[in-house]
Design a protein around this motif. Structure first.
Motif, mmCIF file in Angstrom:
data_model
loop_
_atom_site.group_PDB
_atom_site.id
_atom_site.type_symbol
_atom_site.label_atom_id
_atom_site.label_comp_id
_atom_site.label_asym_id
_atom_site.label_seq_id
_atom_site.Cartn_x
_atom_site.Cartn_y
_atom_site.Cartn_z
ATOM 1 N N VAL A 11 32.958 38.246 32.422
ATOM 2 C CA VAL A 11 33.597 37.423 33.450
ATOM 3 C C VAL A 11 35.111 37.547 33.363
ATOM 4 O O VAL A 11 35.791 37.672 34.380
ATOM 5 C CB VAL A 11 33.158 35.947 33.311
ATOM 6 C CG1 VAL A 11 33.934 35.054 34.248
ATOM 7 C CG2 VAL A 11 31.671 35.817 33.559
ATOM 8 N N GLY A 14 37.209 40.372 35.276
ATOM 9 C CA GLY A 14 37.537 40.240 36.694
ATOM 10 C C GLY A 14 38.726 39.349 36.972
ATOM 11 O O GLY A 14 39.413 39.508 37.981
ATOM 12 N N ILE A 15 38.971 38.411 36.082
ATOM 13 C CA ILE A 15 40.073 37.467 36.304
ATOM 14 C C ILE A 15 41.226 37.674 35.331
ATOM 15 O O ILE A 15 42.123 36.843 35.243
ATOM 16 C CB ILE A 15 39.566 36.012 36.231
ATOM 17 C CG1 ILE A 15 38.971 35.701 34.860
ATOM 18 C CG2 ILE A 15 38.575 35.723 37.336
ATOM 19 C CD1 ILE A 15 38.654 34.237 34.651
#
Length: 62
Positions: A11, A14-15
């Motif tokens: 996760v 992506g950020i």
């Protein structure tokens, strides 16, 4: 359960630019967060598996 814990490291990829901007550090430095989390899962994943092997799955999920 371990699958859910260990896939969480994807996760952050992506950020990562947003995280680095919020922390005012380079993307490479913020990327070390992913490395630290992955190392924690490498060590913690098998430990959690062993400790919860005899717990009923329904109780474990709750």
């Amino acid at each position: 359960m371990v699958f859910g814990l260990t896939t969480g490291e994807f996760v952050i990829a992506g950020i990562l630019p947003s995280v680095s901007a919020d922390l005012s550090v380079s993307v490479a430095s913020a990327g070390l967060l992913t490395t630290a989390y992955a190392l924690g899962m490498i060590i913690g994943g098998p430990v959690v598996t062993v400790l919860t092997a005899r717990v009923a799955r329904k109780r474990l999920i709750v």
